[in-house]
Design an enzyme around this catalytic site. Structure first.
Site, mmCIF file in Angstrom:
data_model
loop_
_atom_site.group_PDB
_atom_site.id
_atom_site.type_symbol
_atom_site.label_atom_id
_atom_site.label_comp_id
_atom_site.label_asym_id
_atom_site.label_seq_id
_atom_site.Cartn_x
_atom_site.Cartn_y
_atom_site.Cartn_z
ATOM 1 N N GLY A 9 75.010 0.067 40.131
ATOM 2 C CA GLY A 9 73.620 -0.295 39.875
ATOM 3 C C GLY A 9 72.998 -1.038 41.040
ATOM 4 O O GLY A 9 72.854 -2.260 41.002
ATOM 5 N N TYR A 10 72.666 -0.309 42.065
ATOM 6 C CA TYR A 10 72.032 -0.911 43.235
ATOM 7 C C TYR A 10 70.542 -0.577 43.270
ATOM 8 O O TYR A 10 69.680 -1.434 43.218
ATOM 9 C CB TYR A 10 72.659 -0.377 44.529
ATOM 10 C CG TYR A 10 73.975 -0.998 44.915
ATOM 11 C CD1 TYR A 10 74.729 -1.740 44.009
ATOM 12 C CD2 TYR A 10 74.487 -0.830 46.200
ATOM 13 C CE1 TYR A 10 75.943 -2.297 44.379
ATOM 14 C CE2 TYR A 10 75.698 -1.387 46.578
ATOM 15 C CZ TYR A 10 76.422 -2.116 45.660
ATOM 16 O OH TYR A 10 77.612 -2.649 46.045
ATOM 17 N N SER A 68 74.259 7.120 39.002
ATOM 18 C CA SER A 68 75.068 8.311 38.744
ATOM 19 C C SER A 68 76.034 8.074 37.591
ATOM 20 O O SER A 68 76.771 7.086 37.590
ATOM 21 C CB SER A 68 75.891 8.681 39.977
ATOM 22 O OG SER A 68 75.056 8.939 41.071
ATOM 23 N N GLU A 75 81.910 3.291 51.600
ATOM 24 C CA GLU A 75 81.283 4.466 51.012
ATOM 25 C C GLU A 75 80.950 5.490 52.098
ATOM 26 O O GLU A 75 81.134 6.682 51.940
ATOM 27 C CB GLU A 75 80.020 4.024 50.266
ATOM 28 C CG GLU A 75 79.307 5.125 49.525
ATOM 29 C CD GLU A 75 78.045 4.625 48.815
ATOM 30 O OE1 GLU A 75 77.268 5.454 48.373
ATOM 31 O OE2 GLU A 75 77.841 3.383 48.716
ATOM 32 N N ASN A 128 70.194 10.056 55.581
ATOM 33 C CA ASN A 128 70.538 10.404 56.961
ATOM 34 C C ASN A 128 69.532 9.852 57.968
ATOM 35 O O ASN A 128 69.880 9.614 59.122
ATOM 36 C CB ASN A 128 70.706 11.920 57.086
ATOM 37 C CG ASN A 128 72.042 12.377 56.526
ATOM 38 O OD1 ASN A 128 72.662 11.663 55.742
ATOM 39 N ND2 ASN A 128 72.502 13.544 56.925
HETATM 40 C C1 LIG Z 1 72.020 12.297 43.478
HETATM 41 C C2 LIG Z 1 71.834 10.844 43.750
HETATM 42 C C3 LIG Z 1 72.782 9.937 43.293
HETATM 43 C C4 LIG Z 1 72.586 8.571 43.480
HETATM 44 N N1 LIG Z 1 73.488 7.701 42.928
HETATM 45 C C5 LIG Z 1 73.226 6.376 42.994
HETATM 46 C C6 LIG Z 1 74.052 5.435 42.289
HETATM 47 O O1 LIG Z 1 75.015 5.811 41.621
HETATM 48 N N2 LIG Z 1 73.728 4.135 42.344
HETATM 49 C C7 LIG Z 1 72.659 3.674 43.079
HETATM 50 O O2 LIG Z 1 72.451 2.473 43.113
HETATM 51 N N3 LIG Z 1 71.864 4.537 43.746
HETATM 52 C C8 LIG Z 1 72.107 5.866 43.713
HETATM 53 N N4 LIG Z 1 71.273 6.755 44.351
HETATM 54 C C9 LIG Z 1 70.085 6.239 45.037
HETATM 55 C C10 LIG Z 1 70.105 6.404 46.544
HETATM 56 O O3 LIG Z 1 70.923 5.476 47.137
HETATM 57 C C11 LIG Z 1 68.634 6.308 47.012
HETATM 58 O O4 LIG Z 1 67.995 7.481 46.598
HETATM 59 C C12 LIG Z 1 68.533 6.162 48.511
HETATM 60 O O5 LIG Z 1 68.889 4.881 48.881
HETATM 61 C C13 LIG Z 1 67.111 6.459 49.007
HETATM 62 O O6 LIG Z 1 66.170 5.677 48.349
HETATM 63 P P1 LIG Z 1 64.860 6.304 47.702
HETATM 64 O O7 LIG Z 1 65.273 7.435 46.878
HETATM 65 O O8 LIG Z 1 64.114 5.230 47.086
HETATM 66 O O9 LIG Z 1 64.064 6.901 48.933
HETATM 67 P P2 LIG Z 1 63.148 6.087 49.952
HETATM 68 O O10 LIG Z 1 63.886 4.910 50.439
HETATM 69 O O11 LIG Z 1 61.824 5.899 49.366
HETATM 70 O O12 LIG Z 1 63.070 7.118 51.144
HETATM 71 C C14 LIG Z 1 62.184 8.221 51.168
HETATM 72 C C15 LIG Z 1 62.329 8.897 52.509
HETATM 73 O O13 LIG Z 1 61.992 7.986 53.551
HETATM 74 C C16 LIG Z 1 63.042 7.920 54.492
HETATM 75 N N5 LIG Z 1 63.097 6.591 55.078
HETATM 76 C C17 LIG Z 1 63.200 5.419 54.432
HETATM 77 N N6 LIG Z 1 63.254 4.418 55.319
HETATM 78 C C18 LIG Z 1 63.211 4.967 56.534
HETATM 79 C C19 LIG Z 1 63.201 4.438 57.865
HETATM 80 N N7 LIG Z 1 63.298 3.121 58.087
HETATM 81 N N8 LIG Z 1 63.126 5.301 58.894
HETATM 82 C C20 LIG Z 1 63.027 6.638 58.670
HETATM 83 N N9 LIG Z 1 63.022 7.186 57.446
HETATM 84 C C21 LIG Z 1 63.100 6.355 56.392
HETATM 85 C C22 LIG Z 1 64.269 8.232 53.692
HETATM 86 O O14 LIG Z 1 65.315 8.663 54.521
HETATM 87 C C23 LIG Z 1 63.764 9.321 52.782
HETATM 88 O O15 LIG Z 1 63.770 10.544 53.456
HETATM 89 C C24 LIG Z 1 71.444 8.106 44.188
HETATM 90 C C25 LIG Z 1 70.521 9.033 44.664
HETATM 91 C C26 LIG Z 1 70.687 10.385 44.451
HETATM 92 C C27 LIG Z 1 69.646 11.318 44.955
#
Ligand SMILES: Cc1cc2nc3c(=O)[nH]c(=O)nc-3n(C[C@H](O)[C@H](O)[C@H](O)COP(=O)(O)OP(=O)(O)OC[C@H]3O[C@@H](n4cnc5c(N)ncnc54)[C@H](O)[C@@H]3O)c2cc1C
Lengths: 384, 397
Positions: B131-132, B165, B248, B383
């Site tokens: 839960g992050y 997840s 991770e 990425n």
């Molecule tokens: C299938 C799946 C499983 C997951 N499982 C878990 C889980 O079990 N527990 C949990 O806590 N989280 C989980 N996550 C969450 C995951 O860690 C987040 O989706 C991730 O950190 C991206 O955050 P966001 O979705 O809010 O996208 P955002 O942070 O809003 O990003 C949107 C876009 O902006 C880009 N971006 C953001 N900042 C920058 C920057 N500084 N420079 C350039 N580009 C940037 C990102 O790369 C992305 O393309 C999961 C996500 C998915 C899709």
């Protein structure tokens, strides 16, 4: 030189755009997809009332007598709403084949019904093994005194479960891979011996696998000349591909616009993510990709426009190049749309993934990018 | 320079092979394939059953320190185990308990916590989730706002986690929560273990674009958590979590799994035809395949370089930072080719009665694999964020 729409085309565009915007929002679409038929008969009736179903058909049959450009105009706007009603299978495929198989009673009977919205059509051509070589066909039609008897299995027949009528391609002579020796037949969907297994596609459209088990049809069910079915198919391909690619550029426009808008509202690290150059450059790339794809659709429209190009080779080069360009651009744009939306882009709830799935499907229809690239290479590059 | 194994290594490899061949229930492979699961409970049961077998053998958590249940393997042995697992098509151990929360517990937790949690993680009796992320805190994780206020000797947790997840299977969730708003946003964060059965927790499923239920929202409303569930010191959680994130990320090259996926692709390309010719004989498709395979061959050696450095007892060099980016990009490239191979037939969503709808048995795996696979470049530090890190930490710009 002029890439403007005519007044009539502008009105048509406006009419489809308005319908999609006012009456076909994402929730409506969701309801339609989860309904048993997977399409809305009310919508289809409206399409008929608004005259869209008449566009490509000749005035002779009560049609509008429109051309590729008119089709492109409609399809681009339908793409913006990822409309799932069977315009491609009924109007472009089924209707296209009927229009191109020479004057005949079946066309005279059915085309007016298509225009009124009472006849839904499907074209059963694909088989489990054929992939992109449609002529790779095992289904057979055997001639007898009483008519024809069809046996074989067709895969992924678009609109196969809702069609009232099906045009089936079957081998009447030649070997499994021969271009000639394939004939087209009209069958009623409820003819004995036809079994239909319907399913949904990832893009929300309906398809079916159809088995033909000793299906007996009258002699006059043959469309066009015996053994020359592939010629008719080839005749409709430009319009089908242009229609699909126009739909794709409508989708690309929506995806790019939504992605740029999202990055302006989504904040991370205290700033809108649109301020990150890493994302800006990628959105510039997707913008360019969409423009290039649009140009290729226009190029193909010009190549197949009246009297514009007599060189058949050059026409086909433009057609293949269009499908290649659309495949490349859609892949880039679809994948970037999801990536840049982050987790949100992965959800079924947001519309993004649904637009991407329709793009993926369009890419796989009638040859993927690689298939068309092979064809392009073949007619473009020879030592002598 | 050489990569030959010692005699002992080869003996070990045979033992691993033998174990997989006899103990893994290959008839369950379908239920264990995340791309095609249709029945969640069945998936959970199958994976737990398999993990219990690994546990019985003492191989469930080879990387842990031996005193807590680790296997005491060399780097080479771990590599052999992973390679054999991938080659056999056996899924990796679910990471949330074994490789995510456990290292934090045994590194930063107290004795009671170790005693209470580690054995049940080893035995797979507890399913953990992470839960992050929050709606407002994705890439910028430190912006998280779920709060934990100390009231009468308990933490009162309120907030909203998202993208969690497999929370639907979970017994426990490890959370980052805000315990202080005064300081810099990375300070004020604590690492809290929460029993999913605690009143006030509710879960809402999120269906993903592959049509499946992998993700969830987890809501906390006045959830009372005993202070004993705090890891380490209050307000120091960010440091612990960062150590864990590093764990991770290096686990994401997935070379063994990609090699397996690639060999399946190659096999399928022998049977998929176009115009009567096998796709594997098609020069253009060959180019697509070799584009990917050569990248994978390079990545395999990048990973070996990292492992060699670790085997020497050193820390891996800058090359380790590319493992996640390249690993996920290669995984996706293979998924793209699977989809290209299944072509139009893969678009159909067959009913449960009719699994291989269009006669292409891998259609569903190809479609769902591609669609869900898009997430690999988003989670675990997207990425883009990874590239930012490399630019800063490796290139020094
Ligand atoms: C299938 C799946 C499983 C997951 N499982 C878990 C889980 O079990 N527990 C949990 O806590 N989280 C989980 N996550 C969450 C995951 O860690 C987040 O989706 C991730 O950190 C991206 O955050 P966001 O979705 O809010 O996208 P955002 O942070 O809003 O990003 C949107 C876009 O902006 C880009 N971006 C953001 N900042 C920058 C920057 N500084 N420079 C350039 N580009 C940037 C990102 O790369 C992305 O393309 C999961 C996500 C998915 C899709």
């Amino acid at each position: 030189m002029n890439f403007q729409l005519s007044d009539e085309q502008a009105m048509l565009k406006d009419s489809v755009a308005r319908y999609v915007k006012d009456q076909y929002n994402f929730d409506t679409r969701k309801k339609i997809i989860s309904s048993e038929k997977g399409m809305s008969t009310e919508s289809w009736a409206i399409f008929s009332d608004l005259g869209w179903l008449s566009i490509p058909f000749s005035e002779h049959y009560g049609g509008y007598g429109g051309g590729n450009e008119d089709i492109a105009v409609i399809m681009e706007e339908l793409g913006k709403g990822i409309v799932v009603e069977p315009f491609v299978p009924t109007i472009l495929l089924f209707g296209g084949l009927l229009s191109h198989c020479g004057p005949n009673d079946i066309a005279a009977d059915l085309i007016p019904k298509i225009i009124e919205g009472h006849c839904l059509g499907a074209f059963a051509y694909l088989e489990r093994q054929s992939r992109f070589e449609i002529a790779d066909m095992k289904t057979t039609a055997i001639h007898s005194k009483k008519g024809w008897c069809i046996n074989g299995s067709k895969s992924v027949v678009l609109n196969g479960s809702n069609a009232t009528h099906i045009i089936v391609a079957a081998r009447t002579s030649g070997g499994q891979y021969d271009l000639s020796g394939i004939s087209l037949f009209m069958v009623d969907a409820d003819t004995r011996g036809i079994s239909i297994l319907p399913y949904g596609m990832m893009d929300g459209h309906k398809a079916a696998n159809i088995n033909f088990d000793d299906v007996k049809i009258p002699a006059d069910a043959l469309l066009g000349n015996l053994d020359e079915g592939m010629r008719i198919v080839e005749k409709i391909m430009p319009q089908v591909l242009i229609g699909l690619c126009a739909e794709a550029i409508g989708i690309m426009a929506v995806l790019n616009e939504a992605t740029v808008a999202y990055t302006k509202t989504r904040h991370q690290f205290g700033v809108p993510i649109s301020s990150f150059q890493a994302l800006q450059h990628r959105m510039v790339d997707t913008f360019m990709a969409a423009e290039q794809a649009r140009s290729m659709v226009y190029r193909a429209l010009c190549a197949f426009g009246e009297g514009n190009l007599d060189d058949e080779n050059e026409r086909m080069r433009s057609l293949h190049a269009m499908k290649i360009s659309v495949a490349k651009s859609s892949k880039l744009i679809g994948e970037e749309a999801i990536q840049i939306h982050g987790g949100m882009g992965m959800t079924d709830e947001l519309n993004i993934g649904h637009y991407v799935k329709r793009l993926m499907t369009i890419n796989l229809m009638f040859g993927d990018g690689d298939y068309h690239q092979r064809r392009f290479n073949k007619i473009s590059y020879q030592a002598a | 320079m050489d990569v030959t194994f010692t005699k002992e290594d080869l003996v070990f490899r045979d033992e691993v092979r033998e174990f997989f061949a006899t103990e893994y229930d290959f008839s369950m492979a379908g239920s264990l394939n995340l791309a095609t699961i249709s029945d969640g409970e069945c998936y959970k049961d199958a994976i737990v059953k398999w993990q219990k077998k690994l546990h019985a053998k003492g191989w469930i958590a080879p990387s842990w320190p031996v005193e807590y249940g680790g296997a005491g393997w060399s780097v080479t042995q771990k590599f052999i185990f992973e390679t054999e697992r991938g080659a056999a098509g056996i899924p990796a151990v679910i990471p949330f308990g074994i490789s995510m929360v456990a290292p934090v517990i045994y590194t930063f937790g107290n004795e009671e916590q170790k005693k209470k949690f580690l054995p049940r993680i080893l035995s797979s009796d507890d399913w953990w989730c992470q839960g992050y992320s929050e709606p407002g805190a994705g890439s910028d994780l430190a912006a998280l706002s779920t709060s934990a206020d100390l009231v009468d000797g308990e933490y009162l947790v309120n907030g909203h986690k998202i993208w969690t997840s497999y929370a639907q299977y979970a017994d426990w969730i490890f959370c980052l929560v805000r315990t202080s708003k005064e300081t810099r946003k990375q300070q004020g964060i604590s690492f809290l273990l929460i029993d999913m059965k605690t009143p006030g927790i509710s879960i809402k499923p999120i269906v993903t674009i592959d049509g499946r239920h992998h993700l969830n929202e987890v809501m906390f409303e006045d959830v009372r958590v005993p202070v004993e569930n705090l890891i380490g010191e209050q307000d120091k959680g960010w440091t612990y979590a960062k150590a864990l994130l590093a764990h991770e990320r290096t686990g994401m090259a997935e070379v063994a799994d990609s090699k397996r996926a690639f060999s399946e692709l190659k096999e399928r390309a022998k049977y998929e035809v176009n115009g009567g010719r096998a796709m594997i004989d098609d020069p253009l498709f060959q180019m697509r395949m070799s584009d990917v395979e050569t990248e994978l061959m390079a990545l395999e050696y990048t990973e070996l370089r990292v492992l060699a450095a670790m085997a020497e007892g050193g820390t891996p060099g800058p090359e380790s930072s590319l493992l996640k980016i390249k690993g996920t990009e290669i995984t996706q490239a293979i998924q793209e080719l699977q989809l290209q191979l299944v072509a139009y037939y893969g678009g159909g969503i067959p009913s449960n009665v009719q699994k291989d709808g269009c006669g292409h048995a891998f259609a569903e795996e190809a479609r769902c694999g591609y669609l869900f696979g898009r997430a690999a470049t988003i989670y675990g530090g997207s990425n883009e964020v990874q590239r930012n890190v490399i630019a800063k930490m490796v290139l020094g710009v």
